[in-house]
Design an enzyme around this catalytic site. Sequence first.
Site, short mmCIF file in Angstrom:
data_model
loop_
_atom_site.label_atom_id
_atom_site.label_comp_id
_atom_site.label_asym_id
_atom_site.label_seq_id
_atom_site.Cartn_x
_atom_site.Cartn_y
_atom_site.Cartn_z
N GLY A 1 0.82 -1.21 0.00
CA GLY A 1 0.00 0.00 0.00
C GLY A 1 0.86 1.26 0.00
O GLY A 1 0.60 2.19 -0.77
N GLU B 1 14.76 -3.86 12.63
CA GLU B 1 14.17 -3.66 13.95
C GLU B 1 13.93 -2.17 14.20
O GLU B 1 14.86 -1.36 14.16
CB GLU B 1 15.10 -4.24 15.02
N ASP C 1 7.96 6.17 8.45
CA ASP C 1 7.34 5.54 9.61
C ASP C 1 6.13 6.38 9.91
O ASP C 1 6.22 7.61 10.02
CB ASP C 1 8.28 5.45 10.81
N SER C 2 5.01 5.74 9.95
CA SER C 2 3.77 6.47 10.11
C SER C 2 2.81 5.66 10.94
O SER C 2 3.00 4.46 11.14
CB SER C 2 3.17 6.80 8.75
N TYR D 1 -5.50 1.64 8.84
CA TYR D 1 -6.61 2.25 9.56
C TYR D 1 -7.49 3.13 8.66
O TYR D 1 -8.43 3.76 9.15
CB TYR D 1 -6.07 3.10 10.73
N HIS E 1 -1.31 12.34 5.10
CA HIS E 1 -0.12 12.66 5.90
C HIS E 1 1.15 12.37 5.12
O HIS E 1 2.12 13.12 5.19
CB HIS E 1 -0.16 11.86 7.21
#
Length: 196
Positions: free
Chosen positions: A12, A41, A70-71, A155, A181
């Site tokens: 996605g 990690e 990173d979201s 989400y 975002h």
Amino acid sequence: MKEVIIATKNEGKVREFKAMLEPRGYDVKSLLDIGYTPEIEETGQTFEENAVIKAETISKETGKIVIADDSGLSVDYLGGSPGVYSARYAGEEKNDLANLKKLLKELEGVEKEDRSARFRCALAICIPGQETKTVEGSVEGYITEEPRGTNGFGYDPVFLVKDKDQTMAELSSGEKNKISHRAEALKKLSALLDQA
């Protein structure tokens, strides 16, 4: 065409980056495209720290320009959770449906005005020989009582965009890529990428 590696295996996210970068002349590759399979990690306490860890790890191994994202989702009623644990909110196995169910269960009975939330995105760009730089983007909204829409991922089906009567999953890809975002952060990152 300049090659840019996106430090993700999330299809996605890759689709969104391709839609935004390929028209600008970039050849976008995911970790799967380059055959990179180890898990990186994410030990950071913030979205920004995790994005930097991923970008620097992949750039060091490939010698290429790398963008890492990173979201996640921050819900005010839950003190900012799920936050950096968004992908693993319901457990170590990354499972969108389980994450949605857990979130909706925790917000059962909570009124709309108390379900305020935001999607946040930190992007890090690592250009070999240069200092890693970061930018952030966010979009405000509310968590719905049940999933709506079939577009997007994560989400998106429960995130009602502020000032719209649609969830992220009800928007077309084009609409989402204008207001998300990630789109906001990528606009900020564009100038840095063009200097590469």
